[in-house]
Motif scaffolding. Structure first.
Motif, mmCIF file in Angstrom:
data_model
loop_
_atom_site.group_PDB
_atom_site.id
_atom_site.type_symbol
_atom_site.label_atom_id
_atom_site.label_comp_id
_atom_site.label_asym_id
_atom_site.label_seq_id
_atom_site.Cartn_x
_atom_site.Cartn_y
_atom_site.Cartn_z
ATOM 1 N N VAL A 151 -16.196 40.643 90.119
ATOM 2 C CA VAL A 151 -16.163 39.186 90.030
ATOM 3 C C VAL A 151 -16.260 38.757 88.575
ATOM 4 C CG1 VAL A 151 -17.173 38.878 92.312
ATOM 5 C CG2 VAL A 151 -18.667 38.933 90.319
ATOM 6 N N THR A 152 -15.556 37.707 88.232
ATOM 7 C CA THR A 152 -15.651 37.118 86.899
ATOM 8 C C THR A 152 -16.277 35.726 86.945
ATOM 9 O OG1 THR A 152 -13.382 36.303 87.091
ATOM 10 C CG2 THR A 152 -13.712 38.423 85.985
ATOM 11 N N ARG A 153 -16.640 35.281 88.129
ATOM 12 C CA ARG A 153 -17.412 34.056 88.322
ATOM 13 C C ARG A 153 -18.221 34.238 89.597
ATOM 14 N NH1 ARG A 153 -12.448 29.951 89.017
ATOM 15 N NH2 ARG A 153 -11.840 31.198 87.219
ATOM 16 N N PRO A 154 -19.333 33.536 89.748
ATOM 17 C CA PRO A 154 -20.175 33.730 90.930
ATOM 18 C C PRO A 154 -19.406 33.453 92.219
ATOM 19 C CG PRO A 154 -21.379 32.549 89.242
ATOM 20 C CD PRO A 154 -19.949 32.613 88.776
ATOM 21 N N PRO A 155 -19.538 34.309 93.220
ATOM 22 C CA PRO A 155 -18.866 34.081 94.501
ATOM 23 C C PRO A 155 -19.596 33.015 95.307
ATOM 24 C CG PRO A 155 -20.230 36.042 94.626
ATOM 25 C CD PRO A 155 -20.300 35.574 93.202
ATOM 26 N N PHE A 172 -30.186 33.561 92.261
ATOM 27 C CA PHE A 172 -29.288 34.676 91.958
ATOM 28 C C PHE A 172 -27.960 34.197 91.377
ATOM 29 C CE2 PHE A 172 -25.765 37.444 93.217
ATOM 30 C CZ PHE A 172 -26.136 38.618 92.579
ATOM 31 N N LEU A 173 -27.349 33.205 91.995
ATOM 32 C CA LEU A 173 -26.044 32.754 91.519
ATOM 33 C C LEU A 173 -26.133 32.152 90.121
ATOM 34 C CD1 LEU A 173 -24.441 31.216 94.729
ATOM 35 C CD2 LEU A 173 -23.898 33.381 93.614
ATOM 36 N N ARG A 174 -27.216 31.442 89.857
ATOM 37 C CA ARG A 174 -27.387 30.878 88.514
ATOM 38 C C ARG A 174 -27.541 31.980 87.464
ATOM 39 N NH1 ARG A 174 -30.303 27.428 91.784
ATOM 40 N NH2 ARG A 174 -32.262 28.526 91.409
ATOM 41 N N ARG A 175 -28.338 32.992 87.782
ATOM 42 C CA ARG A 175 -28.532 34.074 86.825
ATOM 43 C C ARG A 175 -27.246 34.890 86.654
ATOM 44 N NH1 ARG A 175 -33.183 36.648 85.135
ATOM 45 N NH2 ARG A 175 -34.092 34.582 85.510
ATOM 46 N N LEU A 176 -26.544 35.152 87.752
ATOM 47 C CA LEU A 176 -25.271 35.855 87.642
ATOM 48 C C LEU A 176 -24.308 35.063 86.777
ATOM 49 C CD1 LEU A 176 -23.378 38.172 88.482
ATOM 50 C CD2 LEU A 176 -22.801 36.840 90.531
ATOM 51 N N GLY A 177 -24.293 33.743 86.958
ATOM 52 C CA GLY A 177 -23.433 32.895 86.143
ATOM 53 C C GLY A 177 -23.758 32.990 84.669
ATOM 54 N N GLU A 178 -25.025 33.109 84.329
ATOM 55 C CA GLU A 178 -25.419 33.267 82.934
ATOM 56 C C GLU A 178 -24.782 34.513 82.327
ATOM 57 O OE1 GLU A 178 -29.609 33.301 82.283
ATOM 58 O OE2 GLU A 178 -29.957 31.516 83.497
ATOM 59 N N LEU A 180 -22.131 36.016 83.332
ATOM 60 C CA LEU A 180 -20.664 36.009 83.411
ATOM 61 C C LEU A 180 -20.009 34.918 82.580
ATOM 62 C CD1 LEU A 180 -20.113 36.527 87.246
ATOM 63 C CD2 LEU A 180 -20.069 38.262 85.460
ATOM 64 N N HIS A 181 -20.781 33.993 82.025
ATOM 65 C CA HIS A 181 -20.179 32.766 81.489
ATOM 66 C C HIS A 181 -19.182 33.037 80.360
ATOM 67 C CE1 HIS A 181 -23.228 33.180 78.321
ATOM 68 N NE2 HIS A 181 -22.545 32.300 77.622
ATOM 69 N N LEU A 182 -19.399 34.077 79.562
ATOM 70 C CA LEU A 182 -18.451 34.364 78.488
ATOM 71 C C LEU A 182 -17.128 34.918 79.017
ATOM 72 C CD1 LEU A 182 -20.802 35.960 75.784
ATOM 73 C CD2 LEU A 182 -19.831 33.653 75.831
ATOM 74 N N ALA A 183 -17.196 35.494 80.233
ATOM 75 C CA ALA A 183 -15.992 36.113 80.777
ATOM 76 C C ALA A 183 -15.223 35.202 81.728
ATOM 77 C CB ALA A 183 -16.365 37.406 81.503
ATOM 78 N N SER A 189 -7.849 35.479 87.893
ATOM 79 C CA SER A 189 -8.203 35.509 89.306
ATOM 80 C C SER A 189 -9.666 35.900 89.379
ATOM 81 C CB SER A 189 -7.356 36.554 90.048
ATOM 82 O OG SER A 189 -7.793 36.694 91.369
ATOM 83 N N PRO A 190 -10.501 35.133 90.096
ATOM 84 C CA PRO A 190 -11.927 35.375 90.036
ATOM 85 C C PRO A 190 -12.380 36.664 90.713
ATOM 86 C CG PRO A 190 -11.442 33.708 91.659
ATOM 87 C CD PRO A 190 -10.154 33.969 90.906
ATOM 88 N N ILE A 191 -11.589 37.178 91.649
ATOM 89 C CA ILE A 191 -12.016 38.347 92.390
ATOM 90 C C ILE A 191 -10.848 39.317 92.563
ATOM 91 C CG2 ILE A 191 -12.827 39.166 94.646
ATOM 92 C CD1 ILE A 191 -14.386 36.653 94.978
ATOM 93 N N LYS A 192 -11.141 40.601 92.372
ATOM 94 C CA LYS A 192 -10.153 41.615 92.696
ATOM 95 C C LYS A 192 -10.841 42.723 93.463
ATOM 96 C CE LYS A 192 -10.554 44.206 88.363
ATOM 97 N NZ LYS A 192 -9.846 44.693 87.174
#
Length: 195
Positions: A151-155, A172-178, A180-183, A189-192
């Protein structure tokens, strides 16, 4: 017409046409600052010293401008960290590293944490570590794991394992977003999928 009920943990405002719920949470104290002259091993040890004893722990793998999550089948296919429950007298970090090796074929036992922001206490029973890695996870004999999703952005929260689900206010989503934010790029495409 309007009644206000106050308890130690929840405030409820009842009106004619709606009910408003706002839950109060105890705010955790900020971890103490790490000494500027600490060695990498000392920083790692100091970070782990602030992690509580928990029943479960897992790892999110930060890699290739995104993060790898495991695909699992519960009642439906969901996304999860590489994690599970404690065995014997494992610490949270030992537990998470073992689960990551069993589910993603990556041995992180020699990896050192560098920042308290790599640790998220989701609940009194579960901790997630966000760990940069140099390789993607690989399929193991663990039949619970269907594959992996990068993922390149929170699902969406509804796609997550309940131990990470946002409705439990784990953040969790907020921390994951932190992480990932540069990417995050709108053109990506957000998910592969990777089986």
């Amino acid at each position: 017409r309007y009644k206000l009920h106050v308890t130690a943990t929840r405030y409820k405002l009842h009106a004619t046409s709606y009910t408003l719920h706002a839950t109060c949470h105890k705010v955790a104290a900020a971890p103490p600052p790490l000494p500027a002259d600490a060695t990498p091993q000392q920083r790692h040890n100091l970070i782990l010293a602030e992690v509580p004893a928990v029943k479960g722990a897992g790892i999110v793998l930060l890699h290739n401008h995104g993060a790898w999550l495991a695909r699992m089948m519960e009642k439906r296919e969901i996304l999860a960290d590489f994690g599970g429950k404690r065995e014997k007298k494992e610490t949270a970090w030992e537990m998470a590293c073992r689960e990551c090796k069993e589910e993603g074929h990556l041995d992180l036992s020699e990896t050192l944490l560098t920042s308290p922001r790599q640790v998220l206490v989701c609940s009194k029973d579960y901790v997630v570590f966000f760990v940069p890695v140099d390789a993607a996870p690989q399929k193991t004999k663990d039949t619970k794991i269907l594959g992996f999703t990068h993922v390149t952005r929170p699902p969406p929260a509804d796609d997550l394992h309940t131990r990470l689900y946002e409705k439990y206010n784990s953040g969790f989503l907020r921390r994951l977003g932190e992480h990932l934010h540069l990417a995050t790029r709108l053109s990506q495409s957000p998910i592969k999928e990777d089986d």
